[in-house]
Design a protein around this motif. Sequence first.
Motif, PDB file in Angstrom:
ATOM      1  N   LEU A  74       0.833  -1.195   0.000  1.00 27.61           N
ATOM      2  CA  LEU A  74       0.000   0.000   0.000  1.00 27.61           C
ATOM      3  C   LEU A  74       0.873   1.253   0.000  1.00 27.61           C
ATOM      4  O   LEU A  74       1.830   1.347   0.770  1.00 27.61           O
ATOM      5  N   VAL A  75       0.526   2.221  -0.858  1.00 22.74           N
ATOM      6  CA  VAL A  75       1.238   3.503  -0.907  1.00 22.74           C
ATOM      7  C   VAL A  75       0.211   4.626  -0.846  1.00 22.74           C
ATOM      8  O   VAL A  75      -0.734   4.656  -1.649  1.00 22.74           O
ATOM      9  N   LEU A  76       0.391   5.554   0.097  1.00 26.63           N
ATOM     10  CA  LEU A  76      -0.573   6.630   0.335  1.00 26.63           C
ATOM     11  C   LEU A  76       0.058   7.988   0.060  1.00 26.63           C
ATOM     12  O   LEU A  76       1.115   8.316   0.617  1.00 26.63           O
ATOM     13  N   GLU A  77      -0.620   8.768  -0.764  1.00 30.42           N
ATOM     14  CA  GLU A  77      -0.151  10.101  -1.115  1.00 30.42           C
ATOM     15  C   GLU A  77      -0.355  11.071   0.048  1.00 30.42           C
ATOM     16  O   GLU A  77      -1.252  10.913   0.864  1.00 30.42           O
ATOM     17  N   VAL A 136       8.401   5.784   5.123  1.00 34.92           N
ATOM     18  CA  VAL A 136       7.827   7.122   4.992  1.00 34.92           C
ATOM     19  C   VAL A 136       8.835   8.025   4.284  1.00 34.92           C
ATOM     20  O   VAL A 136      10.046   7.865   4.442  1.00 34.92           O
ATOM     21  N   MET A 137       8.306   8.961   3.498  1.00 33.98           N
ATOM     22  CA  MET A 137       9.149   9.857   2.718  1.00 33.98           C
ATOM     23  C   MET A 137       9.361  11.183   3.449  1.00 33.98           C
ATOM     24  O   MET A 137       8.416  11.757   4.005  1.00 33.98           O
ATOM     25  N   ALA A 138      10.581  11.667   3.417  1.00 37.37           N
ATOM     26  CA  ALA A 138      10.906  12.984   3.947  1.00 37.37           C
ATOM     27  C   ALA A 138      11.923  13.622   3.008  1.00 37.37           C
ATOM     28  O   ALA A 138      12.503  12.945   2.145  1.00 37.37           O
ATOM     29  N   THR A 139      12.137  14.922   3.161  1.00 36.98           N
ATOM     30  CA  THR A 139      13.063  15.636   2.283  1.00 36.98           C
ATOM     31  C   THR A 139      14.157  16.291   3.108  1.00 36.98           C
ATOM     32  O   THR A 139      13.873  17.073   4.026  1.00 36.98           O
ATOM     33  N   ASP A 140      15.399  15.965   2.784  1.00 34.50           N
ATOM     34  CA  ASP A 140      16.571  16.570   3.419  1.00 34.50           C
ATOM     35  C   ASP A 140      16.984  17.772   2.577  1.00 34.50           C
ATOM     36  O   ASP A 140      17.596  17.621   1.519  1.00 34.50           O
ATOM     37  N   ASN A 193       5.701  12.857  -3.397  1.00 33.64           N
ATOM     38  CA  ASN A 193       4.455  12.836  -2.639  1.00 33.64           C
ATOM     39  C   ASN A 193       3.669  11.540  -2.838  1.00 33.64           C
ATOM     40  O   ASN A 193       2.752  11.267  -2.068  1.00 33.64           O
ATOM     41  N   PHE A 194       4.050  10.750  -3.826  1.00 29.86           N
ATOM     42  CA  PHE A 194       3.293   9.533  -4.117  1.00 29.86           C
ATOM     43  C   PHE A 194       4.233   8.495  -4.709  1.00 29.86           C
ATOM     44  O   PHE A 194       4.268   8.278  -5.916  1.00 29.86           O
ATOM     45  N   ALA A 195       4.997   7.835  -3.843  1.00 27.66           N
ATOM     46  CA  ALA A 195       6.051   6.904  -4.282  1.00 27.66           C
ATOM     47  C   ALA A 195       5.461   5.528  -4.565  1.00 27.66           C
ATOM     48  O   ALA A 195       5.838   4.524  -3.948  1.00 27.66           O
ATOM     49  N   VAL A 196       4.553   5.458  -5.529  1.00 27.84           N
ATOM     50  CA  VAL A 196       3.815   4.227  -5.775  1.00 27.84           C
ATOM     51  C   VAL A 196       4.717   3.094  -6.263  1.00 27.84           C
ATOM     52  O   VAL A 196       4.358   1.913  -6.175  1.00 27.84           O
ATOM     53  N   GLU A 197       5.904   3.429  -6.734  1.00 29.31           N
ATOM     54  CA  GLU A 197       6.819   2.411  -7.252  1.00 29.31           C
ATOM     55  C   GLU A 197       7.756   1.838  -6.195  1.00 29.31           C
ATOM     56  O   GLU A 197       8.546   0.926  -6.480  1.00 29.31           O
ATOM     57  N   ILE A 198       7.683   2.309  -4.956  1.00 29.05           N
ATOM     58  CA  ILE A 198       8.718   1.995  -3.974  1.00 29.05           C
ATOM     59  C   ILE A 198       8.849   0.507  -3.661  1.00 29.05           C
ATOM     60  O   ILE A 198       9.935   0.014  -3.368  1.00 29.05           O
ATOM     61  N   PHE A 199       7.768  -0.249  -3.757  1.00 26.92           N
ATOM     62  CA  PHE A 199       7.822  -1.665  -3.421  1.00 26.92           C
ATOM     63  C   PHE A 199       7.956  -2.571  -4.647  1.00 26.92           C
ATOM     64  O   PHE A 199       7.916  -3.803  -4.511  1.00 26.92           O
ATOM     65  N   VAL A 250       3.176  17.851  -6.546  1.00 28.64           N
ATOM     66  CA  VAL A 250       2.473  16.937  -7.446  1.00 28.64           C
ATOM     67  C   VAL A 250       3.267  16.584  -8.703  1.00 28.64           C
ATOM     68  O   VAL A 250       3.140  15.483  -9.239  1.00 28.64           O
ATOM     69  N   GLY A 251       4.091  17.517  -9.178  1.00 24.69           N
ATOM     70  CA  GLY A 251       4.676  17.389 -10.512  1.00 24.69           C
ATOM     71  C   GLY A 251       5.449  16.121 -10.783  1.00 24.69           C
ATOM     72  O   GLY A 251       5.213  15.433 -11.783  1.00 24.69           O
ATOM     73  N   ARG A 252       6.399  15.764  -9.901  1.00 26.04           N
ATOM     74  CA  ARG A 252       7.213  14.568 -10.137  1.00 26.04           C
ATOM     75  C   ARG A 252       6.339  13.332 -10.229  1.00 26.04           C
ATOM     76  O   ARG A 252       6.494  12.498 -11.119  1.00 26.04           O
ATOM     77  N   ASP A 253       5.404  13.225  -9.299  1.00 24.59           N
ATOM     78  CA  ASP A 253       4.578  12.027  -9.248  1.00 24.59           C
ATOM     79  C   ASP A 253       3.549  12.003 -10.368  1.00 24.59           C
ATOM     80  O   ASP A 253       3.183  10.933 -10.857  1.00 24.59           O
ATOM     81  N   GLN A 254       3.092  13.178 -10.786  1.00 23.10           N
ATOM     82  CA  GLN A 254       2.170  13.231 -11.923  1.00 23.10           C
ATOM     83  C   GLN A 254       2.862  12.709 -13.172  1.00 23.10           C
ATOM     84  O   GLN A 254       2.250  11.993 -13.978  1.00 23.10           O
ATOM     85  N   THR A 255       4.138  13.038 -13.331  1.00 24.98           N
ATOM     86  CA  THR A 255       4.910  12.524 -14.465  1.00 24.98           C
ATOM     87  C   THR A 255       5.009  11.004 -14.401  1.00 24.98           C
ATOM     88  O   THR A 255       4.823  10.303 -15.405  1.00 24.98           O
ATOM     89  N   HIS A 256       5.263  10.474 -13.185  1.00 25.98           N
ATOM     90  CA  HIS A 256       5.373   9.028 -13.026  1.00 25.98           C
ATOM     91  C   HIS A 256       4.039   8.329 -13.280  1.00 25.98           C
ATOM     92  O   HIS A 256       4.006   7.208 -13.788  1.00 25.98           O
ATOM     93  N   MET A 257       2.936   9.001 -12.946  1.00 27.30           N
ATOM     94  CA  MET A 257       1.620   8.403 -13.133  1.00 27.30           C
ATOM     95  C   MET A 257       1.332   8.081 -14.593  1.00 27.30           C
ATOM     96  O   MET A 257       0.505   7.219 -14.895  1.00 27.30           O
ATOM     97  N   ASP A 258       2.015   8.758 -15.506  1.00 18.80           N
ATOM     98  CA  ASP A 258       1.788   8.527 -16.930  1.00 18.80           C
ATOM     99  C   ASP A 258       2.542   7.308 -17.452  1.00 18.80           C
ATOM    100  O   ASP A 258       2.404   6.945 -18.621  1.00 18.80           O
ATOM    101  N   GLN A 259       3.358   6.672 -16.603  1.00 15.77           N
ATOM    102  CA  GLN A 259       4.062   5.468 -17.018  1.00 15.77           C
ATOM    103  C   GLN A 259       3.081   4.301 -17.106  1.00 15.77           C
ATOM    104  O   GLN A 259       2.075   4.254 -16.377  1.00 15.77           O
ATOM    105  N   PRO A 260       3.344   3.337 -17.992  1.00 12.91           N
ATOM    106  CA  PRO A 260       2.414   2.205 -18.163  1.00 12.91           C
ATOM    107  C   PRO A 260       2.172   1.447 -16.859  1.00 12.91           C
ATOM    108  O   PRO A 260       3.102   1.162 -16.111  1.00 12.91           O
TER     109      PRO A 260
END
Length: 322
Positions: free
Chosen positions: A6-9, A138-142, A205-211, A263-273
């Motif tokens: 499960l990945v939650l935005e 969990v994601m954080a930004t350094d 914000n939405f690392a749906v590919e992490i697993f 949103v931008g980075r993850d929106q770009t990834h969302m367009d992947q097959p």
Amino acid sequence: MPKADLVLEGGGVRGLGSAGAVIRLLDEGYTFPRAAGTSVGAIAAAFVAAGMDGKQLRSVMDRLDLSMIPDRMRPGVPLLSEGLSLLGARGAYKGEWIREWLEEELAELGVSTFADLRRNDPEADGALEDDQKYKLVVMATDVTRGRLLRLPWDYHLFHLNPDEQSVAEAVRCSLSIPFYFRPRTLTDAVTKDASVIVDGGVLSNFAVEIFDRRDGKESRWPTFGVQILPDLPAGNAELFPALAVVMSPTLQLLQQVVATAMVGRDQTHMDQPGVRERTMAVDCSGVGITDFALGAAQREAVVEEGAKAAGAFLRRWDDAHR
């Protein structure tokens, strides 16, 4: 029982929609060996990783007092306190109430540090390192080093033992909305160099590919994602409905920059097959990311939208995978 990772935005108060979706998935019998989340998504992900069922998750979200989350520093005077805190501590609110609340709720489930969320799975992805074998990420930004942190996976960058790190503190790092909450600090145990940590949504914000498996073997179960922020540019005004007024070009640009960072980075990834096919989108129209004064009826409506989105997603998923 069916399994899925499960990945939650992230998305502030809109996270109630994520919680509604997860409650529906749990009620439908799904179990989640691993969960990941960003910002508010990290809260529900932590509860799922700690073993909550649908009834428990609904109960704990009902106990979450949204009005307490914006915790002012002294003297506690609206606007004055926020201004002083921004100048002196780089964030309008302390963010301590939500960390303490989460710490107490997790303790009731027997979870304090990431050692309590260790995961032993002989058939897991062979490419995983030992410090990646946990039920929660969990994601954080350094912003000091200019990189994304995946906690607990990246504690080694600070010479810290992941097993000894607080789960609630990691989630609080992910929750550090820039300028809204005070940033956190991570200090290298060897060099003593300190990094300033802000919301993971700044970089992912939405690392749906992490697993997704990286060892070449087929996944044993899918990853489901829950999306709560709208696509851009149409969704710009939805993110900050309180700013839906005539603004100067400079303020419009600032709003667009913040929205794109989230949103931008993850929106770009969302367009992947194959990405949108495993993602359920929750309609949180009219709810801003910092609408902590949300009324009970609106709050329940957002949760219900999440449940509806999950139900519709499962029908599509089941039809496609019969």
